[in-house]
Design a protein around this motif. Structure first.
Motif, PDB file in Angstrom:
ATOM      1  N   VAL A 101      -9.483   3.441  -1.805  1.00  0.00           N
ATOM      2  CA  VAL A 101      -8.662   3.011  -2.689  1.00  0.00           C
ATOM      3  C   VAL A 101      -9.045   4.241  -4.286  1.00  0.00           C
ATOM      4  O   VAL A 101      -8.861   4.952  -4.289  1.00  0.00           O
ATOM      5  CB  VAL A 101      -7.898   2.459  -2.832  1.00  0.00           C
ATOM      6  CG1 VAL A 101      -7.224   1.900  -1.888  1.00  0.00           C
ATOM      7  CG2 VAL A 101      -8.369   1.137  -3.914  1.00  0.00           C
TER       8      VAL A 101
ATOM      9  N   TYR B  89      -6.056  -5.459   5.824  1.00  0.00           N
ATOM     10  CA  TYR B  89      -5.815  -5.348   6.966  1.00  0.00           C
ATOM     11  C   TYR B  89      -7.741  -4.489   7.238  1.00  0.00           C
ATOM     12  O   TYR B  89      -8.027  -4.710   8.140  1.00  0.00           O
ATOM     13  CB  TYR B  89      -5.351  -3.275   7.063  1.00  0.00           C
ATOM     14  CG  TYR B  89      -3.568  -3.866   7.182  1.00  0.00           C
ATOM     15  CD1 TYR B  89      -3.281  -4.522   8.620  1.00  0.00           C
ATOM     16  CD2 TYR B  89      -3.140  -3.860   6.165  1.00  0.00           C
ATOM     17  CE1 TYR B  89      -2.266  -4.790   8.015  1.00  0.00           C
ATOM     18  CE2 TYR B  89      -2.320  -4.621   5.993  1.00  0.00           C
ATOM     19  CZ  TYR B  89      -1.327  -4.666   7.489  1.00  0.00           C
ATOM     20  OH  TYR B  89      -0.051  -5.477   7.098  1.00  0.00           O
ATOM     21  N   ILE B  90      -8.148  -3.870   5.857  1.00  0.00           N
ATOM     22  CA  ILE B  90      -9.604  -3.639   6.014  1.00  0.00           C
ATOM     23  C   ILE B  90     -10.552  -3.665   5.648  1.00  0.00           C
ATOM     24  O   ILE B  90     -12.012  -3.250   5.855  1.00  0.00           O
ATOM     25  CB  ILE B  90      -9.704  -1.517   5.895  1.00  0.00           C
ATOM     26  CG1 ILE B  90      -9.684  -1.295   4.717  1.00  0.00           C
ATOM     27  CG2 ILE B  90      -8.719  -1.104   6.866  1.00  0.00           C
ATOM     28  CD1 ILE B  90      -9.703   0.161   4.257  1.00  0.00           C
TER      29      ILE B  90
ATOM     30  N   PHE C 233       1.150  -1.019  -0.313  1.00  0.00           N
ATOM     31  CA  PHE C 233       0.496   0.009   0.122  1.00  0.00           C
ATOM     32  C   PHE C 233       0.521   1.009  -0.085  1.00  0.00           C
ATOM     33  O   PHE C 233       0.332   2.418  -1.223  1.00  0.00           O
ATOM     34  CB  PHE C 233      -1.243  -0.014   1.741  1.00  0.00           C
ATOM     35  CG  PHE C 233      -1.972   1.646   1.155  1.00  0.00           C
ATOM     36  CD1 PHE C 233      -2.859   1.179   0.829  1.00  0.00           C
ATOM     37  CD2 PHE C 233      -1.303   2.029   2.197  1.00  0.00           C
ATOM     38  CE1 PHE C 233      -3.497   2.410   0.642  1.00  0.00           C
ATOM     39  CE2 PHE C 233      -2.239   3.596   2.174  1.00  0.00           C
ATOM     40  CZ  PHE C 233      -3.124   3.269   1.592  1.00  0.00           C
TER      41      PHE C 233
ATOM     42  N   CYS D 287     -11.507  -2.167  -8.720  1.00  0.00           N
ATOM     43  CA  CYS D 287     -11.621  -3.168  -7.338  1.00  0.00           C
ATOM     44  C   CYS D 287     -11.888  -4.103  -8.139  1.00  0.00           C
ATOM     45  O   CYS D 287     -11.439  -5.559  -7.207  1.00  0.00           O
ATOM     46  CB  CYS D 287     -11.720  -1.923  -6.320  1.00  0.00           C
ATOM     47  SG  CYS D 287     -10.815  -0.609  -6.310  1.00  0.00           S
TER      48      CYS D 287
ATOM     49  N   PHE E 272      -5.467  -1.132  -3.052  1.00  0.00           N
ATOM     50  CA  PHE E 272      -6.964  -1.977  -2.240  1.00  0.00           C
ATOM     51  C   PHE E 272      -6.163  -3.225  -2.330  1.00  0.00           C
ATOM     52  O   PHE E 272      -6.433  -3.664  -0.868  1.00  0.00           O
ATOM     53  CB  PHE E 272      -6.964  -2.246  -4.110  1.00  0.00           C
ATOM     54  CG  PHE E 272      -8.240  -2.769  -4.148  1.00  0.00           C
ATOM     55  CD1 PHE E 272      -9.699  -2.560  -2.975  1.00  0.00           C
ATOM     56  CD2 PHE E 272      -8.477  -4.147  -4.970  1.00  0.00           C
ATOM     57  CE1 PHE E 272     -10.398  -3.733  -2.754  1.00  0.00           C
ATOM     58  CE2 PHE E 272      -9.663  -5.559  -4.668  1.00  0.00           C
ATOM     59  CZ  PHE E 272     -10.556  -4.963  -3.712  1.00  0.00           C
TER      60      PHE E 272
ATOM     61  N   SER F  38     -11.521  -1.399   1.598  1.00  0.00           N
ATOM     62  CA  SER F  38     -10.849  -1.094   1.147  1.00  0.00           C
ATOM     63  C   SER F  38     -10.852  -0.111  -0.450  1.00  0.00           C
ATOM     64  O   SER F  38     -10.319   0.822  -1.700  1.00  0.00           O
ATOM     65  CB  SER F  38      -9.590  -2.019   0.601  1.00  0.00           C
ATOM     66  OG  SER F  38      -8.880  -1.515  -0.120  1.00  0.00           O
TER      67      SER F  38
ATOM     68  N   TRP G 242     -10.018  -7.861  -7.670  1.00  0.00           N
ATOM     69  CA  TRP G 242     -11.046  -8.797  -6.517  1.00  0.00           C
ATOM     70  C   TRP G 242     -11.217 -10.448  -7.266  1.00  0.00           C
ATOM     71  O   TRP G 242     -11.129 -11.334  -6.255  1.00  0.00           O
ATOM     72  CB  TRP G 242     -12.107  -8.187  -5.647  1.00  0.00           C
ATOM     73  CG  TRP G 242     -11.999  -9.229  -4.397  1.00  0.00           C
ATOM     74  CD1 TRP G 242     -13.714  -9.767  -4.140  1.00  0.00           C
ATOM     75  CD2 TRP G 242     -11.024  -9.453  -3.197  1.00  0.00           C
ATOM     76  NE1 TRP G 242     -13.181 -10.561  -2.826  1.00  0.00           N
ATOM     77  CE2 TRP G 242     -11.866 -10.108  -2.464  1.00  0.00           C
ATOM     78  CE3 TRP G 242      -9.942  -8.248  -2.782  1.00  0.00           C
ATOM     79  CZ2 TRP G 242     -11.506 -10.316  -0.966  1.00  0.00           C
ATOM     80  CZ3 TRP G 242      -9.990  -9.184  -1.482  1.00  0.00           C
ATOM     81  CH2 TRP G 242     -10.059  -9.641  -0.958  1.00  0.00           C
TER      82      TRP G 242
ATOM     83  N   ALA H 167      -4.379  -2.515   0.660  1.00  0.00           N
ATOM     84  CA  ALA H 167      -5.632  -2.157   2.537  1.00  0.00           C
ATOM     85  C   ALA H 167      -6.396  -3.420   2.429  1.00  0.00           C
ATOM     86  O   ALA H 167      -6.868  -3.731   3.599  1.00  0.00           O
ATOM     87  CB  ALA H 167      -5.986  -1.101   1.297  1.00  0.00           C
ATOM     88  N   SER H 168      -6.685  -3.913   1.551  1.00  0.00           N
ATOM     89  CA  SER H 168      -7.667  -4.961   1.877  1.00  0.00           C
ATOM     90  C   SER H 168      -6.593  -6.030   3.003  1.00  0.00           C
ATOM     91  O   SER H 168      -8.319  -6.860   3.644  1.00  0.00           O
ATOM     92  CB  SER H 168      -7.979  -5.887   0.846  1.00  0.00           C
ATOM     93  OG  SER H 168      -8.820  -4.786  -0.930  1.00  0.00           O
TER      94      SER H 168
END
Length: 198
Positions: free
Chosen positions: A138, A128-129, A8, A161, A122, A134, A165, A125-126
């Motif tokens: 972003v 963690y959150i 990130f 995003c 993305f 995320s 994913w 951060a995914s």
């Protein structure tokens, strides 16, 4: 795809590095388009070497340019013909400036944004959150860099995003992103010049 906070932060750092390089190169008198070309190309190469992702051609890969062209054409029709919004893209230096502009907008920037925003920020951060927060986070950052187009850029980023994913490769997303940017820019140039002539 394993990722973390370092990825990130690398995405953020790469974005800041591009801005810094562009400003430094412009200080010595180099045109903004050329400065952007040099900065983004250099960072793209570093990112591609560092975050090597194998390019593989699948049947669905071939549909991404078509999706980009159709989406750009629909967006253009909505804004140019229905809402009567005219944007004129001009290159004061002539043909060379247009070539640099298209390389930047259709190849270098889409690849850069798909690596930094979707692949690094993305996914990083995914971890963690979660993917939903995320994607919103972003995408808001991405949209904030697209002045005057915040809502559309935000929605576009959310879709990209989701594709990330779902396992769509960086290269496939960059192809879709680039075909969208290139088609839309070409339409604005063609019709913008026409609008100026009238």
């Amino acid at each position: 795809m394993k990722s973390n906070a370092v990825d990130f932060l690398t995405g953020i750092g790469a974005s800041l590095a591009v801005g810094l390089i562009i400003n430094l190169v412009e200080v010595v008198g180099i045109d903004h388009g050329v400065a952007t070309f040099l900065a983004v190309a250099a960072i793209d190469v570093i990112l591609l070497v560092t975050y090597n992702e194998q390019f593989y051609m699948q049947g669905r890969t071939l549909i991404f340019p078509l999706i980009g062209i159709v989406a750009a054409s629909a967006y253009f029709i909505l804004f140019y013909f229905i809402r009567n919004i005219h944007i004129v893209i001009s290159a004061p230096g002539g043909f060379f400036d247009y070539v640099i502009y298209f390389i930047n907008i259709a190849i270098l920037m889409p690849l850069f944004e798909e690596i930094t925003v979707r692949r690094l920020m993305f996914i990083g951060a995914s971890h963690y959150i979660g993917p939903t927060f995320s994607a919103f986070f972003v995408s808001a950052l991405f949209a904030a860099t697209h002045s005057g187009l915040f809502l559309f850029a935000f929605i576009f980023s959310i879709i990209m995003c989701l594709m990330t994913w779902k396992g769509v490769s960086t290269y496939s997303r960059a192809i879709l992103h680039g075909s969208y940017n290139g088609t839309l820019s070409m339409l604005w140039i063609i019709f913008g010049i026409d609008a100026v002539r009238q």
